[in-house]
Design an enzyme around this catalytic site. Structure first.
Site, PDB file in Angstrom:
ATOM      1  N   HIS A   1      11.638   8.757  13.284  1.00 51.77           N
ATOM      2  CA  HIS A   1      10.516   7.834  13.106  1.00 51.77           C
ATOM      3  C   HIS A   1       9.182   8.577  13.235  1.00 51.77           C
ATOM      4  O   HIS A   1       8.326   8.259  14.079  1.00 51.77           O
ATOM      5  CB  HIS A   1      10.582   6.693  14.128  1.00 51.77           C
ATOM      6  CG  HIS A   1       9.864   5.456  13.670  1.00 51.77           C
ATOM      7  ND1 HIS A   1      10.260   4.190  14.005  1.00 51.77           N
ATOM      8  CD2 HIS A   1       8.755   5.297  12.883  1.00 51.77           C
ATOM      9  CE1 HIS A   1       9.436   3.298  13.469  1.00 51.77           C
ATOM     10  NE2 HIS A   1       8.522   3.956  12.774  1.00 51.77           N
TER      11      HIS A   1
ATOM     12  N   PRO B   1       8.472  -4.987   4.502  1.00 52.45           N
ATOM     13  CA  PRO B   1       8.382  -5.320   5.926  1.00 52.45           C
ATOM     14  C   PRO B   1       9.672  -5.941   6.433  1.00 52.45           C
ATOM     15  O   PRO B   1      10.462  -6.502   5.656  1.00 52.45           O
ATOM     16  CB  PRO B   1       7.226  -6.327   5.971  1.00 52.45           C
ATOM     17  CG  PRO B   1       7.260  -6.973   4.624  1.00 52.45           C
ATOM     18  CD  PRO B   1       7.679  -5.896   3.661  1.00 52.45           C
TER      19      PRO B   1
ATOM     20  N   ARG C   1      11.841   0.154   8.160  1.00 55.40           N
ATOM     21  CA  ARG C   1      12.450  -0.328   9.402  1.00 55.40           C
ATOM     22  C   ARG C   1      13.960  -0.188   9.282  1.00 55.40           C
ATOM     23  O   ARG C   1      14.551  -0.515   8.259  1.00 55.40           O
ATOM     24  CB  ARG C   1      12.085  -1.797   9.668  1.00 55.40           C
ATOM     25  CG  ARG C   1      10.652  -2.015  10.135  1.00 55.40           C
ATOM     26  CD  ARG C   1      10.440  -1.436  11.536  1.00 55.40           C
ATOM     27  NE  ARG C   1       9.092  -1.679  12.050  1.00 55.40           N
ATOM     28  CZ  ARG C   1       8.071  -0.859  11.881  1.00 55.40           C
ATOM     29  NH1 ARG C   1       8.221   0.254  11.183  1.00 55.40           N
ATOM     30  NH2 ARG C   1       6.888  -1.143  12.393  1.00 55.40           N
TER      31      ARG C   1
ATOM     32  N   ASP D   1       9.184  -6.465  -6.187  1.00 54.64           N
ATOM     33  CA  ASP D   1       8.369  -7.079  -5.145  1.00 54.64           C
ATOM     34  C   ASP D   1       8.283  -8.568  -5.477  1.00 54.64           C
ATOM     35  O   ASP D   1       8.045  -8.934  -6.627  1.00 54.64           O
ATOM     36  CB  ASP D   1       6.960  -6.464  -5.113  1.00 54.64           C
ATOM     37  CG  ASP D   1       6.230  -6.769  -3.818  1.00 54.64           C
ATOM     38  OD1 ASP D   1       5.988  -7.971  -3.538  1.00 54.64           O
ATOM     39  OD2 ASP D   1       5.903  -5.836  -3.082  1.00 54.64           O
TER      40      ASP D   1
ATOM     41  N   ASP E   1      14.154   7.587   8.167  1.00 52.74           N
ATOM     42  CA  ASP E   1      13.247   7.955   9.250  1.00 52.74           C
ATOM     43  C   ASP E   1      13.271   6.911  10.362  1.00 52.74           C
ATOM     44  O   ASP E   1      12.606   7.076  11.375  1.00 52.74           O
ATOM     45  CB  ASP E   1      11.813   8.098   8.711  1.00 52.74           C
ATOM     46  CG  ASP E   1      10.835   8.579   9.771  1.00 52.74           C
ATOM     47  OD1 ASP E   1      11.132   9.600  10.418  1.00 52.74           O
ATOM     48  OD2 ASP E   1       9.791   7.918   9.966  1.00 52.74           O
TER      49      ASP E   1
ATOM     50  N   ARG F   1       0.823  -1.212   0.000  1.00 50.98           N
ATOM     51  CA  ARG F   1       0.000   0.000   0.000  1.00 50.98           C
ATOM     52  C   ARG F   1       0.861   1.268   0.000  1.00 50.98           C
ATOM     53  O   ARG F   1       0.594   2.219  -0.746  1.00 50.98           O
ATOM     54  CB  ARG F   1      -0.945  -0.011   1.199  1.00 50.98           C
ATOM     55  CG  ARG F   1      -1.960  -1.148   1.139  1.00 50.98           C
ATOM     56  CD  ARG F   1      -2.718  -1.324   2.442  1.00 50.98           C
ATOM     57  NE  ARG F   1      -3.588  -0.190   2.706  1.00 50.98           N
ATOM     58  CZ  ARG F   1      -3.394   0.697   3.679  1.00 50.98           C
ATOM     59  NH1 ARG F   1      -2.348   0.582   4.478  1.00 50.98           N
ATOM     60  NH2 ARG F   1      -4.242   1.685   3.861  1.00 50.98           N
ATOM     61  N   ILE F   2       1.900   1.299   0.827  1.00 46.52           N
ATOM     62  CA  ILE F   2       2.739   2.493   0.907  1.00 46.52           C
ATOM     63  C   ILE F   2       3.597   2.624  -0.343  1.00 46.52           C
ATOM     64  O   ILE F   2       3.720   3.714  -0.916  1.00 46.52           O
ATOM     65  CB  ILE F   2       3.602   2.462   2.181  1.00 46.52           C
ATOM     66  CG1 ILE F   2       2.702   2.587   3.422  1.00 46.52           C
ATOM     67  CG2 ILE F   2       4.634   3.587   2.162  1.00 46.52           C
ATOM     68  CD1 ILE F   2       3.439   2.441   4.738  1.00 46.52           C
TER      69      ILE F   2
ATOM     70  N   GLU G   1      16.684   1.919  17.688  1.00 42.19           N
ATOM     71  CA  GLU G   1      16.159   3.255  17.968  1.00 42.19           C
ATOM     72  C   GLU G   1      15.306   3.298  19.235  1.00 42.19           C
ATOM     73  O   GLU G   1      15.062   4.376  19.785  1.00 42.19           O
ATOM     74  CB  GLU G   1      15.317   3.749  16.789  1.00 42.19           C
ATOM     75  CG  GLU G   1      14.030   2.951  16.589  1.00 42.19           C
ATOM     76  CD  GLU G   1      13.209   3.446  15.415  1.00 42.19           C
ATOM     77  OE1 GLU G   1      12.006   3.689  15.618  1.00 42.19           O
ATOM     78  OE2 GLU G   1      13.746   3.578  14.305  1.00 42.19           O
TER      79      GLU G   1
END
Length: 329
Positions: free
Chosen positions: A297, A208, A236, A175, A260, A155-156, A265
């Protein structure tokens, strides 16, 4: 049914109050700002469902303690769920769901980082603080002239691609499960990962974190990329081998880096550490380079996304009790 929400921030309270007020009769919900740890288990107070974020890691031992106290449903207010041992949860009969939120806030942030990196905004901003308005070293590149490689077309990733189309750049995508709809549009070319590395001026990561993707951007991957490649990561931190990133920046193989997220972290991002000594040398070292942008983040941190995560987290617990949760893992 009793539900306990942990790690609730003040900015989430309005959404929490609204959602709780709309729940069906028989749902009793309480909240705490604390993380869910072995030291805070007594706060469960008989809850059958819990809602957490990623600062409450649930390994096999912690899940066993939750099970022994009657917890049968866990929802995380995040897309990522690598802080939960899903296999252990299933073995204990604990249902787990994550949340989704509109992809546009994170996608916009990713594009913003691309533009900031390409236009050398960080050193330009620094110079303004000392009234240095010189141009040397600030010449940028135009996104429309570049080839952008998008790793991950969920989706992103798809939202990022939609935004990039407006800039007119060439878009490559990778992908393991390509989108037939996206491939059929004709303005995005699915390619193998090595080809994406070799052909892209800018690589943006939207995959992911799993064991198969941990450290996917390593020395070998960077070596396959174009000299001066721009890397962007809003997914991530652990997807990237930080030692390899440092070497890439120092050798100037990497032209710019914008992240980000960052490995280890937790305990740093989202809290004030103004007067503390931070034990994350790679973070401190990378931050000082003029062509490295590290944000804390916050790509997800919009009014819409925060509201959505609270709502889906709480409603996800309720939905799992009826077997009607679309994001159950």
């Amino acid at each position: 049914m009793k539900i306990k929400v942990f790690e609730l921030r003040e900015d989430e309270r309005a959404a929490y109050d609204r959602v709780v007020g709309e729940l069906p009769a028989g749902c009793e919900v309480a909240w705490s700002a604390d993380t869910l740890t072995s030291a805070t288990l007594d706060m469960l107070d008989g809850a059958e469902g819990v809602v957490i974020v990623n600062k409450s890691p649930l390994d096999a031992d912690m899940l066993r303690e939750l099970h022994d106290r009657g917890v049968r449903y866990v929802a995380t207010r995040s897309i990522g769920f690598n802080h939960i041992d899903i296999d252990a949860a299933k073995g204990l009969g604990i249902h787990v769901c994550n949340t989704t939120y509109p992809p546009y806030g994170v996608a916009e942030f990713a594009v913003m980082l691309m533009l900031m990196a390409l236009r050398n905004y960080k050193p330009a901003m620094w110079r303004q603080q000392v009234n240095d308005y010189s141009l040397a070293g600030l010449r940028g590149r135009e996104l429309r002239t570049l080839t952008v490689g998008v790793m991950g077309t969920g989706r992103i990733g798809r939202a990022v691609i939609d935004y990039l189309r407006g800039f007119g750049c060439k878009i490559l995508a990778y992908d393991p499960f390509p989108s037939e709809e996206l491939a059929a549009r004709g303005d995005v070319a699915y390619v193998g990962l090595d080809e994406l590395y070799a052909q892209s001026d800018l690589v943006t990561v939207h995959i992911p974190l799993m064991e198969s993707t941990r450290g996917i951007i390593d020395r070998e991957a960077i070596a396959k990329m174009r000299d001066g490649v721009v890397l962007v990561n809003v997914s991530r931190g652990e997807l990237m081998d930080v030692d390899a990133l440092v070497e890439g920046i120092e050798s100037e193989k990497i032209g710019a880096l914008a992240m980000d997220v960052f490995p280890e972290e937790d305990g740093i991002y989202h809290v004030s550490r103004t007067h503390d000594i931070l034990a994350n040398r790679n973070m401190a070292y990378l931050r000082q380079f003029p062509n490295v942008i590290l944000t804390q983040h916050i790509a997800f941190y919009t009014d819409i996304d925060v509201d959505s995560m609270v709502e889906q987290g709480i409603r996800g617990v309720v939905a799992m009790t009826t077997g009607d949760c679309a994001t159950e893992l």
